[in-house]
Motif scaffolding. Structure first.
Motif, PDB file in Angstrom:
ATOM      1  N   ASP A  68       2.250  54.737   5.371  1.00  0.00           N
ATOM      2  CA  ASP A  68       3.088  54.832   4.177  1.00  0.00           C
ATOM      3  C   ASP A  68       4.346  53.973   4.276  1.00  0.00           C
ATOM      4  O   ASP A  68       5.279  54.135   3.486  1.00  0.00           O
ATOM      5  N   LYS A  69       4.373  53.064   5.254  1.00  0.00           N
ATOM      6  CA  LYS A  69       5.564  52.236   5.467  1.00  0.00           C
ATOM      7  C   LYS A  69       5.261  50.759   5.232  1.00  0.00           C
ATOM      8  O   LYS A  69       4.126  50.312   5.371  1.00  0.00           O
ATOM      9  N   GLU A  70       6.296  50.015   4.893  1.00  0.00           N
ATOM     10  CA  GLU A  70       6.186  48.561   4.758  1.00  0.00           C
ATOM     11  C   GLU A  70       6.212  47.936   6.148  1.00  0.00           C
ATOM     12  O   GLU A  70       7.121  48.210   6.942  1.00  0.00           O
TER      13      GLU A  70
ATOM     14  N   GLY B 165      11.679  42.940   3.569  1.00  0.00           N
ATOM     15  CA  GLY B 165      10.515  43.191   4.412  1.00  0.00           C
ATOM     16  C   GLY B 165      10.655  44.267   5.468  1.00  0.00           C
ATOM     17  O   GLY B 165       9.882  44.295   6.424  1.00  0.00           O
ATOM     18  N   ASN B 166      11.654  45.167   5.340  1.00  0.00           N
ATOM     19  CA  ASN B 166      11.804  46.271   6.303  1.00  0.00           C
ATOM     20  C   ASN B 166      11.960  45.746   7.726  1.00  0.00           C
ATOM     21  O   ASN B 166      11.356  46.259   8.679  1.00  0.00           O
ATOM     22  N   ASN B 167      12.786  44.726   7.895  1.00  0.00           N
ATOM     23  CA  ASN B 167      12.909  44.019   9.176  1.00  0.00           C
ATOM     24  C   ASN B 167      13.833  44.762  10.137  1.00  0.00           C
ATOM     25  O   ASN B 167      15.028  44.477  10.250  1.00  0.00           O
TER      26      ASN B 167
ATOM     27  N   LYS C  36      11.450  55.227   6.901  1.00  0.00           N
ATOM     28  CA  LYS C  36      11.083  53.846   6.577  1.00  0.00           C
ATOM     29  C   LYS C  36      10.878  52.974   7.811  1.00  0.00           C
ATOM     30  O   LYS C  36      10.105  52.012   7.762  1.00  0.00           O
ATOM     31  N   SER C  37      11.573  53.273   8.900  1.00  0.00           N
ATOM     32  CA  SER C  37      11.478  52.442  10.105  1.00  0.00           C
ATOM     33  C   SER C  37      10.027  52.330  10.540  1.00  0.00           C
ATOM     34  O   SER C  37       9.359  53.333  10.747  1.00  0.00           O
TER      35      SER C  37
ATOM     36  N   PHE D 273       5.001  54.578  14.041  1.00  0.00           N
ATOM     37  CA  PHE D 273       5.518  53.210  14.136  1.00  0.00           C
ATOM     38  C   PHE D 273       4.405  52.248  14.557  1.00  0.00           C
ATOM     39  O   PHE D 273       3.373  52.666  15.077  1.00  0.00           O
ATOM     40  N   ILE D 274       4.663  50.946  14.380  1.00  0.00           N
ATOM     41  CA  ILE D 274       3.931  49.925  15.105  1.00  0.00           C
ATOM     42  C   ILE D 274       4.580  49.859  16.483  1.00  0.00           C
ATOM     43  O   ILE D 274       5.749  49.477  16.602  1.00  0.00           O
ATOM     44  N   PRO D 275       3.881  50.256  17.550  1.00  0.00           N
ATOM     45  CA  PRO D 275       4.525  50.233  18.871  1.00  0.00           C
ATOM     46  C   PRO D 275       4.837  48.810  19.318  1.00  0.00           C
ATOM     47  O   PRO D 275       3.993  47.920  19.229  1.00  0.00           O
ATOM     48  N   ASP D 276       6.048  48.625  19.780  1.00  0.00           N
ATOM     49  CA  ASP D 276       6.500  47.345  20.320  1.00  0.00           C
ATOM     50  C   ASP D 276       6.394  47.432  21.841  1.00  0.00           C
ATOM     51  O   ASP D 276       7.071  48.236  22.474  1.00  0.00           O
TER      52      ASP D 276
END
Length: 719
Positions: A161-163, A387-389, A406-407, A442-445
């Motif tokens: 559900d996030k950008e 772009g939610n950067n 949003k993060s 999240f997208i894991p970094d």
């Protein structure tokens, strides 16, 4: 349905907790899609700001980060555990261990805890202390649980559900290990130039710590304190320091403009701490007075200090943190981010977030304070950057995780540490297991790494299948382009997989670092294939981080295990309804190709800190006769990530398989029969076909087509 029975918590006929006190209660989550979901909580006899409830008998290792731990019994559950995955095996009373079958239960702490909170915030109960859900598939279970919780609580969102920031699809470079705090414009240009000239152009840049206007207010009092006060430095102004104002560049705006124009950088991120800098802000600074800063002294809970102590946290406890008034925090972020945006910066990496849980006193408690800061941060990002950067960092406490509306990107483990050889295997195993939870929010970094390092291939392979960004922190001119070119296309694109890379199901309850016998397998999906990385992480000695000086040295252990196409948990998602379970399995390093049914096994044998990556491509039948499975760019770690489309056309004379694939590079596929013609962008090309295993390969040349996509046609004439 979970239920309390005689002081025991029972799920699916298995006892998960015993001897629960009378004040413990269970309530249904009231979700039709998951009737077995529930909350476990407790009530106290008197209100307090800090409750420690016993829920029965049965990890974060530092305040900043989570780390996995494995065990066979309740003694293995560490203080500050935030997510617990249990396997109840059929015919076994105890939870734990590995193996297939059985039911998996996951319990995940989501407490508005009083500890490390505000004494003025009094409560009698923690009704929703622990969320419990159960199911047969651990990955679907985690996804379902996080989606349920996000709807019930409304304080955070599931990753779907996030950008998603666009920079994740491009190769990056971070300045941290290259320069540490000595970063400067000339050095940044040297680094960008050397990577571009070598054929791995960074389109994404992180200017890390060292660009800000900060001061150490304790340094001149006692030189002996300098080392202790590194983490107590404070922010003077939101604008750049003198290093970015001089002959090399007029200012930060001039520098950003120059590197974008001269080196083709698309996205510039810049680092700052959640509260300005490590030690906060200078309370007497003219630029900071308007935010009503206040000096506070962090207080760590007994649960935190029961785990690994941290020098940064100890320093902040001693010297204090000057934080912005919560009523002014949005103004502070907006001022800083609007300035950065005005000079061409595209986003920020926001660090030191977990410190908020130690400074809730006087602010309504740590949860309320964290949510105010997080909401203000996300609002400022949305207003000032496209772009939610945003990259969140040092943010593994529950308050941050479950305040992320949003993060969309968060660091998933402790830093990559190039000078500690015994930590490389720990880093990779930690991120993979942490992604079970973090990957749903999240997208894991997976952090930066060095391309020229003893562990470069080990780290590079994991980044290729992580589903997250790929960026290095090489010093200018110190690169291994043979590694980088397996990750980065000539235009700077990376081949990013669809999901968060996570351990395969049969690895979830094994210890890939300490048991001396288990390999770590990490799986992911692309559009038309699966991918599995197999890693030998044994030999580091233990999970303690950093590894103690007297810990066993890194030893080489050769481990033999097996791999199956079924290890890619969602392979049916991309295989199609007519798939019969047959796959083509391509090994990147050995260049071997095998045809396996979904549940067949392949033996894998690896030494410590070595790996192999397997592309798993479902074999499809085109035109009733052509058995075919695309592999993608076989010179890249995640070869299947290059595939964008797969269709076919057939008539009475021929069947043509049509593929859109990124390039350039060596294209590979499984083809049961030899094709008659292969074309790339309507030009016929030479190809090789091995009859013994069906391996088909040909080159995709450099080209100027849109998005670097090559149109491939593989023609089979009817016999």
């Amino acid at each position: 349905m979970p239920h309390l029975e005689g002081g025991s918590l029972v799920v699916g006929g298995h006892e998960l907790l015993a001897s629960a006190p009378p004040n413990v209660a269970l309530r249904s989550a009231a979700i039709a899609a998951a009737p077995g979901a529930a909350f476990l909580g407790a009530t106290a006899p008197a209100p307090s700001s800090r409750h420690v409830f016993s829920l029965g008998t049965l990890a974060r290792f530092k305040i900043w980060w989570m780390i996995p731990t494995m065990g066979e019994d309740a003694a293995g559950v560490q203080a500050e555990t935030q997510m617990l995955l249990l396997e109840a095996r059929n015919g076994a009373g105890a939870a734990g261990g590995g193996g297939g079958g059985g039911r998996r239960e996951t319990g995940r702490v989501r407490q508005r805890r009083g500890k490390r909170c505000d004494p003025e915030v009094q409560t009698l109960e923690a009704v929703d202390a622990v969320f419990i859900n159960s199911g047969d598939n651990p990955f679907k279970l985690m996804k379902e649980s996080i989606k349920i919780l996000s709807k019930i609580k409304g304080t955070f969102s599931h990753i779907e559900d996030k950008e998603i920031p666009a920079n994740l699809d491009w190769f990056g470079w971070c300045t941290w290990d290259a320069f540490y705090k000595a970063v400067n414009p000339a050095g940044i240009e040297r680094g960008l130039k050397s990577l571009c000239e070598g054929g791995a152009p960074p389109k994404f840049l992180i200017i890390d710590d060292g660009w800000q206007d900060t001061i150490n207010e304790f340094k001149e009092e006692d030189e002996a304190l300098v080392e202790q006060t590194v983490f107590a430095e404070r922010l003077v102004d939101v604008m750049e320091n003198d290093k970015f104002r001089g002959e090399t560049c007029k200012n930060l705006e001039d520098h950003v403009k120059k590197i974008k124009e001269n080196y083709g950088v698309k996205y510039v991120y810049i680092w700052h701490a959640l509260h300005g800098y490590w030690g906060g802000v200078v309370t007497t600074s003219d630029a900071m007075k308007k935010y009503n800063p206040r000096l506070v002294y962090p207080v760590q809970s007994p649960g935190n200090v029961a785990n690994l102590r941290d020098i940064a946290m100890d320093s902040l406890q001693k010297f204090g943190v000057a934080i912005i008034d919560p009523a002014k925090i949005y103004e502070f972020y907006n001022d800083q981010h609007s300035y950065l945006s005005s000079v061409g910066v595209d986003g920020v990496k926001v660090d030191v977030q977990n410190v908020m849980e130690t400074i809730g006193m006087g602010f309504g408690g740590r949860v309320a304070l964290t949510q105010k800061y997080q909401q203000a941060l996300e609002e400022s990002i949305a207003r000032n950057f496209k772009g939610n950067n945003l990259i969140c960092c040092m943010s593994h406490n529950t308050e941050n995780i479950f305040s992320a509306l949003k993060s969309a990107v968060a660091r998933a483990s402790e830093d990559f540490m190039p000078r500690e050889p015994k930590m490389q295997t720990l880093h990779i195993a930690t991120v993979a297991f942490n992604s079970l939870l973090l990957g749903e929010i999240f997208i894991p970094d997976w952090d930066m790494f060095h391309s020229k390092h003893d562990s470069a291939e080990f780290h590079g392979a994991t980044r290729a299948l992580s589903g997250g960004g790929v960026y290095v922190s090489d010093k200018p001119g110190v690169h291994d382009f043979s590694i980088l070119k397996k990750l980065v296309l000539p235009d700077g694109l990376i081949l990013r997989a669809k999901y968060a890379g996570r351990p395969t199901r049969d690895c979830l309850f094994n210890d890939p670092v300490m048991d001396g016998k288990s390999l770590l397998k990490i799986w992911n999906l692309n559009k038309f294939s699966g991918v599995i990385g197999v890693f030998n992480c044994q030999g580091a000695g233990n999970w303690t981080w950093p590894v103690k000086e007297n810990a066993p040295v890194l030893t080489t252990v050769r481990i033999t295990g097996d791999l199956s196409p079924s290890d890619v948990d969602l392979l049916e998602e991309i295989a199609g309804d007519e798939w019969n379970g047959e796959t083509a399995v391509f090994a990147f390093n050995s260049f071997s190709l095998a045809r396996l049914q979904k549940h067949q096994n392949l033996e894998v044998s690896l030494s410590t800190m070595t790996c192999e990556i397997y592309t798993i491509s479902p074999i499809k039948v085109f035109g009733g006769l052509v058995q075919f499975a695309p592999l993608g760019l076989i010179n890249m770690y995640n070869s299947g990530g290059a595939l964008e489309d797969l269709t076919s056309a057939d008539d009475s004379s021929a069947t043509t398989v049509q593929i859109k694939c990124r390039g350039p590079g060596r294209f590979g596929a499984y083809s049961a029969t030899r094709p008659d013609i292969c074309r790339v962008d309507e030009h016929e090309v030479e190809f090789n076909h091995r009859e013994d295993d069906g391996f088909l390969a040909f080159d995709l040349p450099h080209g100027s087509s849109q998005n670097n996509l090559r149109n491939i046609e593989i023609l089979y004439r009817a016999s």
